[in-house]
Design an enzyme around this catalytic site. Structure first.
Site, PDB file in Angstrom:
ATOM      1  CG  ASP A 154      -4.389  -1.344   3.530  1.00 48.74           C
ATOM      2  OD1 ASP A 154      -4.723  -1.594   4.700  1.00 48.74           O
ATOM      3  OD2 ASP A 154      -3.398  -0.648   3.226  1.00 48.74           O
ATOM      4  CG  ASP A 191      -1.636   1.211   1.491  1.00 44.92           C
ATOM      5  OD1 ASP A 191      -2.347   1.607   0.557  1.00 44.92           O
ATOM      6  OD2 ASP A 191      -1.541   1.791   2.590  1.00 44.92           O
TER       7      ASP A 191
HETATM    8  P1  ADP Z   1      -3.652   4.427  -0.271  1.00 46.61           P
HETATM    9  O1  ADP Z   1      -4.127   3.260  -1.050  1.00 46.61           O
HETATM   10  O2  ADP Z   1      -2.537   5.143  -0.967  1.00 46.61           O
HETATM   11  O3  ADP Z   1      -3.310   4.093   1.132  1.00 46.61           O
HETATM   12  P2  ADP Z   1      -6.393   5.250   0.177  1.00 46.61           P
HETATM   13  O4  ADP Z   1      -6.974   4.116  -0.611  1.00 46.61           O
HETATM   14  O5  ADP Z   1      -6.519   5.195   1.624  1.00 46.61           O
HETATM   15  O6  ADP Z   1      -4.873   5.478  -0.242  1.00 46.61           O
HETATM   16  O7  ADP Z   1      -7.039   6.615  -0.307  1.00 46.61           O
HETATM   17  C1  ADP Z   1      -7.050   6.935  -1.689  1.00 46.61           C
HETATM   18  C2  ADP Z   1      -7.401   8.352  -1.929  1.00 46.61           C
HETATM   19  O8  ADP Z   1      -8.722   8.611  -1.491  1.00 46.61           O
HETATM   20  C3  ADP Z   1      -6.545   9.336  -1.200  1.00 46.61           C
HETATM   21  O9  ADP Z   1      -5.369   9.631  -1.912  1.00 46.61           O
HETATM   22  C4  ADP Z   1      -7.458  10.526  -1.080  1.00 46.61           C
HETATM   23  O10 ADP Z   1      -7.380  11.306  -2.238  1.00 46.61           O
HETATM   24  C5  ADP Z   1      -8.829   9.932  -0.971  1.00 46.61           C
HETATM   25  N1  ADP Z   1      -9.278   9.845   0.420  1.00 46.61           N
HETATM   26  C6  ADP Z   1      -9.412   8.736   1.168  1.00 46.61           C
HETATM   27  N2  ADP Z   1      -9.864   9.045   2.397  1.00 46.61           N
HETATM   28  C7  ADP Z   1      -9.979  10.377   2.434  1.00 46.61           C
HETATM   29  C8  ADP Z   1     -10.384  11.318   3.436  1.00 46.61           C
HETATM   30  N3  ADP Z   1     -10.726  10.942   4.673  1.00 46.61           N
HETATM   31  N4  ADP Z   1     -10.370  12.613   3.115  1.00 46.61           N
HETATM   32  C9  ADP Z   1     -10.003  13.021   1.907  1.00 46.61           C
HETATM   33  N5  ADP Z   1      -9.622  12.203   0.943  1.00 46.61           N
HETATM   34  C10 ADP Z   1      -9.605  10.896   1.176  1.00 46.61           C
HETATM   35 MG    MG Z   2      -3.038   3.306   3.140  1.00 47.25          MG
END
Ligand code: ADP
Ligand code: MG
Length: 641
Positions: free
Chosen positions: A525, A323
């Site tokens: 995840d 991730d």
């Molecule tokens: P990663 O897979 O890189 O860990 P996530 O799947 O958790 O990222 O989140 C993907 C995207 O969704 C983030 O880059 C963000 O743009 C958006 N996002 C997720 N949760 C939030 C939140 N609480 N506030 C704002 N944007 C969010």
């Molecule tokens: Mg993450």
């Protein structure tokens, strides 16, 4: 081979019984051989009673209740056979060496097992708690969330909490294996059993003792003991069948010796010797000795395997999926730029922070830190809906207030082509858009840094022979590409714009090419963690869901250790193979000796017990070498290059 855990039993089994047996044997041998005193049979009797009866009883019980033939029974039978043919001294020697080696084995195995439990001893029993104007001492077990604990320099943290006042350096080595002290100030999480080195800190309790870090770790590891490694199960399965075979073999040999023309006495003696020579004690204990030691060494380096199975699977992993946010990157992002054409920055921040206040996402934390830094008051919204990997919303219909990524923005009907967005979009940073209904209010970007150890760790994994590396993220592709470039991850290894379900599908697709490990922080995840052959959850503070879904809890923040752990997973196997070759070789020699060369019983016993101890100690070598990277161990630091 029973493993008693209560301290009294432990002392009895490891000290008192062996001592009695040794005394009995000494008196017996002196009386019989030197003084010709009639006390000899009584002394041998004591040895048989103390050294043989408990084991024999235990073995009969497990035969009766569980239909399991304990190998210890072979030893007891051999000793009885020796007594029956008028060689009680040799039987007594057998039982004595057996008792000593059992006690040494128990100690060795106990050392491996107790490495994690030792953490328990590290937590203080009491804590200083603020009560109005005064400070009182209370049992740590009575602390409840909200209590404010005062930590003086040198104090251990009694339960998990957050700093509310003061700052200082914390030594978290007990938990994460991290030797570098961590600086902590207001808002920082403190973990049970770590040490406050210099400052005076006020800590607000966040978890009761039963749910604090150490308790959770111990629960994970002890629950995991049931999850036996495949090789462990094999040696149990094998041990059972083999033990039966030895028993039948000894009977057959006895009959054979008689047919060969040996006297009844001689035949029984030699059958007993054969039984000892062929006993599979070493084979049965060598796997748990190696695996337990490896698990303990890893635990001391901040890597908790939920059992030997996870360890063995990790050794076979050919694909590593990561991730991005909070895993390859620190997750401690900072707000880099704010654009809001119609609102002052402060009001914009207050609005978006009100939405994010409940979210556990690292981006939300970044936004809240920014409002705090600017001293802004935030009013939380309560009707919050989280959209995993997209953002958060609050309210209904056209009035819905939302914050999130382009996917969410587009779904809300917002237009992302406005001129004032051009600069922030071009930044290659994560952008969070804020809007109400179709109307876009503004956007901010957050800068997240790769962990300093990620780059080297990925290179090390490749060097270990990992053929597939994948970076999976819900973030947009340009950001993923930029981070990927910093980390030495190729564009075709990067998968961006994913929803939690997409990560699961990608992991499933990778499993076609061999075993897959997924490393994540548990935010969006957990499903992928569970789907992978080995799920590795990052961070002490990793969510409870992540810890449940994962097979490995990775408490250290140092990615290098992950690569090191992966490399080391092959060592237990190597040692198990070495030990197996040794144990079988020794057994074959002893059996040949017993069948063809009139090997005396005491020699067979020495060979057998010596071999068993050797494999246990050889397995224990794995314990001596806890995983540490980033800092050279004292040994290598002084070694010539
Ligand atoms: P990663 O897979 O890189 O860990 P996530 O799947 O958790 O990222 O989140 C993907 C995207 O969704 C983030 O880059 C963000 O743009 C958006 N996002 C997720 N949760 C939030 C939140 N609480 N506030 C704002 N944007 C969010
Ligand atoms: Mg993450």
């Amino acid at each position: 081979m029973s493993h008693d855990t209560s301290p009294l039993k432990r002392i009895r089994n490891s000290l008192v019984l062996p001592a009695l047996v040794v005394i009995g044997l000494t008196i017996g041998v002196l009386a019989e051989r030197v003084l010709q005193h009639p006390v000899a049979p009584w002394a041998y009797g004591l040895v048989y009673l103390v050294g043989g009866l408990p084991e024999g009883w235990q073995a009969l019980r497990s035969l009766w209740h569980d239909h399991v033939l304990d190998i210890d029974l072979l030893m007891v039978l051999a000793a009885l056979a020796a007594a029956a043919v008028g060689a009680p001294m040799e039987g007594a020697i057998l039982l004595t060496l057996f008792a000593i080696s059992q006690s040494l084995e128990h100690r060795a195995m106990g050392r491996a097992r107790r490495a994690v439990e030792a953490l328990m001893a590290l937590r203080p029993d009491t804590a200083l708690v603020r009560q109005g104007e005064t400070v009182v001492e209370r049992p740590a077990a009575n602390l409840i969330p909200g209590d404010v604990v005062v930590l003086r320099p040198g104090a251990r943290v009694p339960v998990d909490g957050v700093v509310v006042a003061g700052e200082g350096l914390l030594d978290e080595a007990t938990l994460t294996g991290e030797s570098e002290p961590q600086h902590k100030g207001p808002g920082a999480a403190l973990h049970e059993a770590t040490v406050n080195l210099n400052g005076v800190l006020d800590m607000q309790v966040t978890r009761v003792l039963a749910n604090s870090t150490v308790a959770r770790m111990i629960r994970l590891v002890t629950e995991a003991q049931a999850a036996r490694a495949p090789s462990e199960r094999f040696s149990e399965w094998f041990g059972q069948r083999y033990t039966v075979a030895v028993l039948l073999g000894a009977l057959a040999a006895w009959a054979g010796f008689l047919a060969w023309g040996l006297s009844q006495q001689e035949a029984l003696y030699r059958a007993a010797t054969l039984m000892v020579a062929a006993s599979p004690c070493a084979v049965v204990i060598l796997v748990p000795a190696a695996i337990l030691s490896a698990l303990s060494a890893a635990a001391r380096g901040g890597i908790l395997f939920k059992g030997g199975a996870a360890l063995e699977t990790l050794a076979e992993v050919r694909s590593f999926a990561f991730d991005k946010t909070g895993t390859l990157t620190t997750g401690r992002a900072e707000v880099a730029r704010i654009v809001s054409p119609d609102l002052p920055e402060a009001e914009f921040l207050q609005l978006i922070a009100g939405l994010e206040a409940q979210s556990e996402h690292p981006i939300a934390a970044a936004i809240l830190r920014e409002t705090e830094r600017r001293g802004l008051v935030v009013t939380e919204r309560h009707d919050l809906r989280a959209h995993p990997s997209e953002g958060v919303t609050s309210g209904k219909g056209d009035a819905t207030l939302w914050a999130g990524n382009p996917r969410l923005a587009k779904r809300m009907g917002a237009d992302l082509d406005a001129d004032w967005l051009r600069d922030i979009d071009a930044e290659q940073r994560t952008v969070v858009y804020l809007g109400q209904g179709k109307r876009l209010i503004g956007a901010l970007s957050v800068a997240d840094q790769p962990r300093p150890t990620s780059h080297a760790a990925i290179a090390a994994l490749r060097a270990n022979g990992v053929s597939e590396i994948a970076m999976m993220t819900g973030d947009r592709r340009p950001v993923a590409l930029r981070i990927g470039a910093d980390l030495g991850v190729a564009p075709d290894e990067i998968h961006a714009d994913l929803l939690p379900g997409d990560k699961v599908d990608l992991v499933a697709r990778l499993t076609a090419k061999g075993k897959v490990a997924f490393v994540g922080d548990g935010v969006n995840d957990a499903a992928a963690l569970a789907r992978a052959d080995v799920g590795i959850a990052m961070g002490v503070a990793g969510s409870e869901v992540a810890l449940q879904a994962a097979d490995v809890a990775f408490l250290a923040e140092d990615m290098g250790r992950l690569a090191e752990a992966h490399r080391r997973t092959r060592r237990p196997r190597r040692i198990i193979r070495q030990n197996l070759a040794f144990a079988i070789g020794a057994m074959v020699l002893l059996v040949i000796g017993a069948l063809a060369f009139e090997l005396p019983l005491p020699l067979a016993v020495i060979g057998h017990e010596g071999g068993t101890l050797f494999v246990v100690l050889n397995g224990l070598r794995l314990l001596a070498d806890p995983i540490r990277t980033g800092r050279k161990s004292r040994l290598t630091a002084f070694a010539p290059q």
